[in-house]
Design an enzyme around this catalytic site. Structure first.
Site, mmCIF file in Angstrom:
data_model
loop_
_atom_site.group_PDB
_atom_site.id
_atom_site.type_symbol
_atom_site.label_atom_id
_atom_site.label_comp_id
_atom_site.label_asym_id
_atom_site.label_seq_id
_atom_site.Cartn_x
_atom_site.Cartn_y
_atom_site.Cartn_z
ATOM 1 N N GLY A 12 -24.716 -3.633 36.904
ATOM 2 C CA GLY A 12 -24.579 -2.603 38.019
ATOM 3 C C GLY A 12 -25.702 -1.403 37.972
ATOM 4 N N ASP A 14 -25.320 1.647 36.965
ATOM 5 C CA ASP A 14 -25.356 2.629 35.795
ATOM 6 C C ASP A 14 -25.367 1.790 34.556
ATOM 7 O OD1 ASP A 14 -24.755 4.373 37.609
ATOM 8 O OD2 ASP A 14 -22.630 4.909 36.775
ATOM 9 N N LEU A 79 -17.846 0.341 32.477
ATOM 10 C CA LEU A 79 -18.592 0.678 33.797
ATOM 11 C C LEU A 79 -18.139 -0.292 35.055
ATOM 12 C CD1 LEU A 79 -22.246 1.483 32.553
ATOM 13 C CD2 LEU A 79 -20.098 3.013 32.694
ATOM 14 N N THR A 126 -14.068 9.350 38.300
ATOM 15 C CA THR A 126 -14.830 9.325 39.414
ATOM 16 C C THR A 126 -14.505 10.412 40.319
ATOM 17 O OG1 THR A 126 -15.459 8.353 41.736
ATOM 18 C CG2 THR A 126 -13.441 7.657 40.732
ATOM 19 N N GLU A 128 -13.885 10.600 43.459
ATOM 20 C CA GLU A 128 -13.064 9.879 44.489
ATOM 21 C C GLU A 128 -11.419 10.254 44.054
ATOM 22 O OE1 GLU A 128 -12.929 7.825 47.245
ATOM 23 O OE2 GLU A 128 -14.815 8.949 47.612
ATOM 24 N N TYR A 154 -9.485 2.495 45.738
ATOM 25 C CA TYR A 154 -10.226 2.577 44.599
ATOM 26 C C TYR A 154 -9.933 3.776 43.974
ATOM 27 C CZ TYR A 154 -14.627 4.094 42.257
ATOM 28 O OH TYR A 154 -15.416 4.509 41.604
ATOM 29 N N LYS A 158 -8.487 3.933 40.163
ATOM 30 C CA LYS A 158 -9.334 4.831 39.307
ATOM 31 C C LYS A 158 -8.733 5.729 38.511
ATOM 32 C CE LYS A 158 -13.879 3.573 38.853
ATOM 33 N NZ LYS A 158 -14.612 3.079 37.558
HETATM 34 P P1 NAP Z 1 -21.777 -0.854 40.551
HETATM 35 O O1 NAP Z 1 -23.537 -0.982 40.716
HETATM 36 O O2 NAP Z 1 -20.983 -1.537 41.561
HETATM 37 O O3 NAP Z 1 -21.501 -1.888 39.294
HETATM 38 C C1 NAP Z 1 -20.272 -2.430 39.221
HETATM 39 C C2 NAP Z 1 -20.083 -3.572 38.066
HETATM 40 O O4 NAP Z 1 -18.763 -4.067 37.761
HETATM 41 C C3 NAP Z 1 -21.228 -4.599 38.067
HETATM 42 O O5 NAP Z 1 -21.924 -4.888 37.240
HETATM 43 C C4 NAP Z 1 -19.856 -5.708 38.636
HETATM 44 O O6 NAP Z 1 -20.455 -7.134 38.197
HETATM 45 C C5 NAP Z 1 -19.004 -5.253 37.743
HETATM 46 N N1 NAP Z 1 -17.804 -6.101 37.807
HETATM 47 C C6 NAP Z 1 -17.012 -5.928 39.118
HETATM 48 N N2 NAP Z 1 -15.904 -6.863 38.859
HETATM 49 C C7 NAP Z 1 -15.743 -7.174 37.497
HETATM 50 C C8 NAP Z 1 -15.129 -7.836 36.817
HETATM 51 N N3 NAP Z 1 -13.847 -8.382 37.477
HETATM 52 N N4 NAP Z 1 -15.357 -8.193 35.462
HETATM 53 C C9 NAP Z 1 -16.479 -7.624 35.040
HETATM 54 N N5 NAP Z 1 -17.245 -7.108 35.690
HETATM 55 C C10 NAP Z 1 -17.117 -6.650 36.868
HETATM 56 O O7 NAP Z 1 -21.299 0.503 39.888
HETATM 57 P P2 NAP Z 1 -22.007 1.732 39.389
HETATM 58 O O8 NAP Z 1 -22.563 2.688 40.608
HETATM 59 O O9 NAP Z 1 -23.028 1.134 38.486
HETATM 60 O O10 NAP Z 1 -20.965 2.579 39.000
HETATM 61 C C11 NAP Z 1 -20.635 2.392 37.303
HETATM 62 C C12 NAP Z 1 -19.017 2.724 37.418
HETATM 63 O O11 NAP Z 1 -18.989 4.100 37.540
HETATM 64 C C13 NAP Z 1 -18.225 2.031 38.207
HETATM 65 O O12 NAP Z 1 -16.769 1.779 37.331
HETATM 66 C C14 NAP Z 1 -17.933 2.915 39.490
HETATM 67 O O13 NAP Z 1 -16.592 2.759 39.807
HETATM 68 C C15 NAP Z 1 -18.038 4.364 38.529
HETATM 69 N N6 NAP Z 1 -18.483 5.467 39.305
HETATM 70 C C16 NAP Z 1 -19.755 5.226 39.949
HETATM 71 C C17 NAP Z 1 -20.254 6.493 40.821
HETATM 72 C C18 NAP Z 1 -21.464 6.375 41.363
HETATM 73 O O14 NAP Z 1 -21.796 7.431 42.120
HETATM 74 N N7 NAP Z 1 -22.316 5.416 41.134
HETATM 75 C C19 NAP Z 1 -19.526 7.657 40.550
HETATM 76 C C20 NAP Z 1 -18.383 7.804 39.574
HETATM 77 C C21 NAP Z 1 -17.971 6.605 39.254
HETATM 78 P P3 NAP Z 1 -21.043 -8.105 39.419
HETATM 79 O O15 NAP Z 1 -22.687 -7.757 39.290
HETATM 80 O O16 NAP Z 1 -20.855 -9.391 38.636
HETATM 81 O O17 NAP Z 1 -20.527 -7.920 40.649
HETATM 82 N N1 GDD Z 2 -21.029 2.814 52.271
HETATM 83 C C1 GDD Z 2 -21.397 3.309 53.477
HETATM 84 N N2 GDD Z 2 -22.000 2.583 54.470
HETATM 85 N N3 GDD Z 2 -20.979 4.413 53.799
HETATM 86 C C2 GDD Z 2 -21.065 4.987 54.684
HETATM 87 C C3 GDD Z 2 -21.692 4.386 55.909
HETATM 88 C C4 GDD Z 2 -22.375 3.034 55.622
HETATM 89 O O1 GDD Z 2 -22.601 2.488 56.480
HETATM 90 N N4 GDD Z 2 -21.930 5.084 57.004
HETATM 91 C C5 GDD Z 2 -21.270 6.533 56.570
HETATM 92 N N5 GDD Z 2 -20.863 6.226 55.186
HETATM 93 C C6 GDD Z 2 -20.296 7.183 54.573
HETATM 94 C C7 GDD Z 2 -18.904 6.760 53.975
HETATM 95 O O2 GDD Z 2 -17.692 6.858 54.753
HETATM 96 C C8 GDD Z 2 -18.680 8.006 52.776
HETATM 97 O O3 GDD Z 2 -18.214 9.202 53.264
HETATM 98 C C9 GDD Z 2 -20.202 8.437 52.246
HETATM 99 O O4 GDD Z 2 -20.931 7.595 53.371
HETATM 100 C C10 GDD Z 2 -20.516 7.766 51.199
HETATM 101 O O5 GDD Z 2 -20.195 6.348 51.148
HETATM 102 P P1 GDD Z 2 -20.627 5.251 49.847
HETATM 103 O O6 GDD Z 2 -22.140 5.580 49.727
HETATM 104 O O7 GDD Z 2 -20.203 4.007 49.890
HETATM 105 O O8 GDD Z 2 -20.135 6.233 48.594
HETATM 106 P P2 GDD Z 2 -18.509 6.809 48.207
HETATM 107 O O9 GDD Z 2 -18.750 8.387 47.984
HETATM 108 O O10 GDD Z 2 -17.619 6.208 49.310
HETATM 109 O O11 GDD Z 2 -18.465 6.210 46.829
HETATM 110 C C11 GDD Z 2 -19.203 6.253 45.780
HETATM 111 O O12 GDD Z 2 -19.223 7.724 44.968
HETATM 112 C C12 GDD Z 2 -17.987 7.518 44.252
HETATM 113 C C13 GDD Z 2 -18.060 8.846 43.457
HETATM 114 O O13 GDD Z 2 -17.523 10.034 44.240
HETATM 115 C C14 GDD Z 2 -19.049 5.134 44.743
HETATM 116 O O14 GDD Z 2 -20.078 4.937 44.004
HETATM 117 C C15 GDD Z 2 -17.753 4.877 44.192
HETATM 118 O O15 GDD Z 2 -17.771 3.922 43.277
HETATM 119 C C16 GDD Z 2 -17.999 6.465 43.159
HETATM 120 O O16 GDD Z 2 -16.675 6.668 42.585
#
Ligand code: NAP
Ligand code: GDD
Length: 331
Positions: A12, A14, A79, A126, A128, A154, A158
């Site tokens: 992923g 991160d 992660l 998160t 969220e 989700y 979490k």
């Molecule tokens: P991401 O890009 O969606 O990566 C998710 C990872 O989880 C991928 O490596 C995926 O592997 C793996 N995974 C999914 N299902 C699995 C399973 N059953 N067993 C083992 N691995 C599995 O997420 P990210 O943005 O890097 O975020 C990392 C973490 O931080 C997540 O837990 C996310 O919910 C949390 N988080 C993210 C944000 C953000 O803004 N990015 C904010 C707050 C919290 P595959 O490649 O095989 O699918």
């Molecule tokens: N993905 C997506 N696609 N989102 C859209 C779209 C679209 O076409 N159009 C509008 N949005 C709006 C979503 O409804 C949401 O309000 C906002 O864009 C952000 O959506 P995402 O980028 O999918 O992120 P998220 O905020 O729902 O979730 C991400 O951030 C969380 C932390 O607050 C993810 O990374 C989560 O894993 C993470 O926990």
């Protein structure tokens, strides 16, 4: 003595940034990868050959115990998750199994392998979990003491992962910390998330490869930072003498329309509206309208601070996608 880390979610966004950071600090890095033919395997092997990959799945406790036995880590960063909020409404049971109960499986694997007193654990919690409803702290934002009110399967899963981590810390004195991270983005963001979807579409529109982008709700606001800054905060949490929970955020919030304006501005388009169509397919049954974080505790205790600001984030994502799309490959 060099340290050893095990990262779940290595494929992923991160996972990529954290592995780079730890490798730069001379860690031995292990990464958990799932599936019998994961399409991202080749990319990881090519770009990050220093990672020792172990096959495993968050829903399979035995694979996690084996991973602990192989890696013998000092630090475990959990992660892995079903991380897309919209997808979690379509597959809520899978989301509960992976994003919720999967955390318990990792914690149990640490205990079963005898690491509860020695291994340091990071859980990817998160913003969220806050849900945006109790947004009654204008200008202050959500901190570690704000009320939780998750608005998606989700977010609910979490919250279970968050509390079970705290429970293991209190019950077994584990060095287990939760990072409550607000949205963080970058060149490695999955194309299914709104920022990367926009930066990629903007690049393709500029290159004449598509003529518009379809999005859902354009009004929500997010506290968007850069992923490279946030993985440093994860690492800092595990270097503290005591485990604790920390918010990582920028303290600013911007709407999707703000993102569109800056992203299209990068290719010289002032009015983005003709290029954006709304499609109900991308709307969610319940929305988080606004997220704004308060990172004061992390800044004070960890000495953490984000470096990349919002305009720089948009700029770097569009620049990256212009180069990628021009060379016709997407990572
Ligand atoms: P991401 O890009 O969606 O990566 C998710 C990872 O989880 C991928 O490596 C995926 O592997 C793996 N995974 C999914 N299902 C699995 C399973 N059953 N067993 C083992 N691995 C599995 O997420 P990210 O943005 O890097 O975020 C990392 C973490 O931080 C997540 O837990 C996310 O919910 C949390 N988080 C993210 C944000 C953000 O803004 N990015 C904010 C707050 C919290 P595959 O490649 O095989 O699918
Ligand atoms: N993905 C997506 N696609 N989102 C859209 C779209 C679209 O076409 N159009 C509008 N949005 C709006 C979503 O409804 C949401 O309000 C906002 O864009 C952000 O959506 P995402 O980028 O999918 O992120 P998220 O905020 O729902 O979730 C991400 O951030 C969380 C932390 O607050 C993810 O990374 C989560 O894993 C993470 O926990």
């Amino acid at each position: 003595m060099t340290k050893t880390a095990l990262i779940t979610g290595i494929t992923g966004q991160d996972g990529y940034h954290l592995a780079e950071l730890l490798n730069g600090k001379s860690y031995t890095v292990y990464g958990l990868i799932r599936g019998q033919n994961n399409p991202k395997l080749a990319r990881v092997e090519q770009e990050q050959p220093y990672i020792n990959l172990i096959e495993g799945d968050l829903t399979d406790l035995s694979s996690l115990v084996k991973a602990m036995d192989i890696a013998k880590p000092d630090e475990v960063y959990n992660l892995a998750a079903v991380s897309h909020v919209g997808y979690s409404f379509k597959n809520p049971i899978l989301t509960a199994d992976v994003t919720g109960k999967g955390v318990l499986n990792v914690l149990e694997a640490i205990r079963i392998s005898g690491g509860e007193k020695t291994v340091r654990f990071y859980q990817a919690s998160t913003s969220e979990m806050f849900g945006g409803l109790d947004y009654n702290r204008p200008g202050k934002g959500y901190d570690e003491n704000a009320l939780f009110h998750p608005r998606s399967p989700y977010g609910v899963a979490k919250l279970y992962g968050h509390w079970i981590t705290k429970n293991y810390r209190e019950s077994y004195s584990m060095h287990a910390s939760c990072g409550i991270l607000f949205n963080h983005e970058g060149e490695r963001r999955g194309i299914e998330f709104v920022t990367r979807k926009i930066s990629n579409a903007v690049a393709r529109i500029h290159l004449g490869l598509q003529d518009h982008i379809e999005l859902g709700n354009l009004d929500p606001k997010r506290d968007w930072g850069y992923a490279g800054d946030y993985v440093e905060g994860m690492w800092l949490m595990l270097q503290q003498p005591k485990p604790d929970d920390y918010v990582l955020a920028t303290g600013e919030t911007h709407s999707i329309q703000d993102f569109l304006e800056l992203a299209f501005g990068e290719i010289g388009i002032d009015d983005w509206k003709p290029y954006v169509k709304q499609n109900p397919k991308f709307m969610r049954p319940a929305e988080v309208d606004i997220l704004l974080g308060n990172p004061q505790k992390a800044e004070k205790v960890l000495g953490w601070k984000r470096r990349v600001d919002f305009p720089s984030l948009v700029k770097l994502m569009v620049k990256h996608d212009l180069e990628l799309e021009a060379s016709n490959k997407l990572t």
